[in-house]
Design a protein around this motif. Structure first.
Motif, PDB file in Angstrom:
ATOM      1  N   TYR A 114     -35.961   8.447  54.972  1.00 47.64           N
ATOM      2  CA  TYR A 114     -34.602   8.757  54.818  1.00 47.64           C
ATOM      3  C   TYR A 114     -34.140   8.043  53.787  1.00 47.64           C
ATOM      4  O   TYR A 114     -33.311   8.152  52.770  1.00 47.64           O
ATOM      5  N   CYS A 115     -34.594   6.677  53.638  1.00 49.91           N
ATOM      6  CA  CYS A 115     -34.190   5.653  52.504  1.00 49.91           C
ATOM      7  C   CYS A 115     -34.464   6.198  51.240  1.00 49.91           C
ATOM      8  O   CYS A 115     -33.883   6.471  49.891  1.00 49.91           O
ATOM      9  N   LEU A 116     -35.924   6.815  51.184  1.00 52.69           N
ATOM     10  CA  LEU A 116     -36.493   7.190  49.813  1.00 52.69           C
ATOM     11  C   LEU A 116     -35.909   8.688  49.309  1.00 52.69           C
ATOM     12  O   LEU A 116     -35.748   8.776  48.152  1.00 52.69           O
ATOM     13  N   ILE A 117     -35.184   9.504  50.181  1.00 51.07           N
ATOM     14  CA  ILE A 117     -34.661  10.592  49.743  1.00 51.07           C
ATOM     15  C   ILE A 117     -33.098  10.619  49.812  1.00 51.07           C
ATOM     16  O   ILE A 117     -32.494  11.600  49.468  1.00 51.07           O
ATOM     17  N   SER A 118     -32.769   9.393  50.089  1.00 54.44           N
ATOM     18  CA  SER A 118     -31.100   9.277  49.772  1.00 54.44           C
ATOM     19  C   SER A 118     -31.076   8.940  48.370  1.00 54.44           C
ATOM     20  O   SER A 118     -31.892   9.203  47.425  1.00 54.44           O
ATOM     21  N   ALA A 119     -29.534   9.162  48.150  1.00 56.60           N
ATOM     22  CA  ALA A 119     -29.265   8.913  46.741  1.00 56.60           C
ATOM     23  C   ALA A 119     -29.602   7.472  46.114  1.00 56.60           C
ATOM     24  O   ALA A 119     -30.282   7.456  44.891  1.00 56.60           O
ATOM     25  N   ILE A 120     -29.875   6.608  47.144  1.00 58.16           N
ATOM     26  CA  ILE A 120     -30.228   5.221  46.563  1.00 58.16           C
ATOM     27  C   ILE A 120     -31.804   5.041  46.063  1.00 58.16           C
ATOM     28  O   ILE A 120     -32.283   4.781  45.247  1.00 58.16           O
ATOM     29  N   GLY A 121     -32.445   5.938  46.927  1.00 62.55           N
ATOM     30  CA  GLY A 121     -33.955   6.102  46.685  1.00 62.55           C
ATOM     31  C   GLY A 121     -34.160   6.875  45.393  1.00 62.55           C
ATOM     32  O   GLY A 121     -35.012   6.397  44.415  1.00 62.55           O
TER      33      GLY A 121
END
Length: 394
Positions: A114-121
């Protein structure tokens, strides 16, 4: 607590393409994940490649295990990622896919995904492509991606919340996608029925002599494409490119993608692919330039209505007349020899106008569905970002 991937991953690395390439792939065996198999919504297994146990042994350094995150690191799909399940057994990756194996006592696989596919990732992936790394992500760059990592209990709460919410959204997207498919199928069926049968259900019929066309109205004629359309080759356009909106549209198989200072033809024309995508004809009625992998054809005689011919071409199994190779191609001779059912001119106009009206209504519905899907996709991304960044408490 903010941590880099290298702070919590026991492995960050990509694979290799097995010696022999596609020739050594099997119909069963050890799955080899390539970039086309990895999406943010899951693994596409329809065209997964398989390798033997011996080849897998020679690539032991890039084996995939349960709870691994796979991240695409090159090409158009760069940044797409997904994860293997807890019950996953064996797999491998090629050089276009990176394996990230997290320490489960620090970060769960699902939370990292989820972190990687978020805007941050996605932003870190984008920034890592600048300059020398524009064509891909390096392992060193990936190791330095950083995220705020809450407690394992909080990670599980966030993942569970997103699982439920995203499933509901994905179910809606799937329903709308199937609905869209049905309307697209309806459009093709309508066109096929009309250009082969006409609009008069009581008209006398005759055998067309063409297997995919079957019977047609008795007063229609069968003619080769070259008898009523002039076929021209597109041309290279790179020396006449201009700024967007300042010239004439450059048309390829997918539609407009560039602008040119000059035009090849001004008026009604049907565009067909010569190489690659040959089964997606386009209709245009303005000044345009078309590329050298395309044909453009225009009426060669007066009693031909171009828009009707376009609908007829849409109903033609063009791949049946192409070269049966990895990259299908169409020759002028093959295209010119395809047979078509030609009604009287007035009937061509009536049929084309009828299909314009019906297809326009279907297209409007399809576009509305597409917009709904885009909004749901946007909602998914927004939800993930809000929860991962803590803007939304769960």
């Amino acid at each position: 607590m903010k941590l880099r991937i290298k702070d919590f991953a026991v492995k960050v690395g990509s694979g290799i393409t097995p010696k022999g390439g596609a020739e050594i792939y099997q119909n069963a065996g050890i799955p080899l994940f390539r970039s086309q198999n990895v999406t943010d919504d899951g693994f596409l297994m329809d065209d997964i490649a398989y390798i033997s146990s011996d080849i897998d042994d020679s690539m032991s350094g890039s084996r995939v295990y349960a709870n691994d995150v796979l991240l695409n690191i090159t090409g158009a799909s760069i940044g797409r990622c997904y994860f293997t399940a807890k019950n996953f057994t064996r797999g491998n990756v090629n050089q276009h896919v990176c394996i990230i194996r997290p320490r489960q006592n620090i970060i769960t696989t699902k939370f990292l995904y989820y972190c990687l596919i978020s805007a941050i990732g996605k932003e870190q992936i984008k920034l890592s492509q600048n300059g020398a790394n524009r064509e891909g992500l390096t392992i060193e760059c990936i190791k330095n991606f950083s995220f705020n990592i809450p407690s394992l209990e909080k990670q599980q709460t966030i993942s569970d919340f997103l699982d439920i919410k995203l499933k509901n959204i994905n179910d809606q997207i799937l329903f709308l996608s199937k609905k869209k498919e049905k309307f697209q199928e309806l459009k093709i069926s309508l066109i096929n029925k009309t250009v082969f049968k006409g609009l008069n259900p009581s008209a006398a019929m005759k055998d067309s002599g063409i297997d995919w066309m079957r019977k047609i109205p008795a007063h229609w004629h069968i003619k080769a494409y070259k008898r009523f359309m002039t076929i021209n080759n597109g041309k290279d356009y790179k020396d006449i490119v201009c700024d967007e909106g300042e010239g004439f549209p450059v048309i390829g198989s997918g539609g407009q993608f560039e602008w040119a200072k000059a035009y090849l033809y001004n008026g009604e024309a049907i565009l067909l692919g010569r190489k690659g995508t040959i089964d997606t004809p386009l209709y245009i009625n303005k000044a345009f330039w078309t590329v050298d992998t395309m044909f453009y054809s225009i009426p060669a005689v007066k009693n031909i209505y171009c828009k009707y011919i376009y609908y007829s071409v849409l109903s033609t199994p063009l791949t049946k007349y192409s070269t049966q190779t990895a990259l299908p191609s169409m020759t002028q001779t093959a295209l010119g020899n395809i047979m078509y059912a030609i009604p009287p001119y007035e009937e061509q106009v009536t049929i084309a106008n009828y299909l314009d009206d019906k297809c326009s209504k279907i297209d409007t519905i399809v576009e509305k569905i597409s917009q709904e899907v885009k909004l749901l996709d946007k909602l998914k991304k927004s939800l993930i970002n809000e929860v991962i960044t803590g803007k939304r408490t769960v």
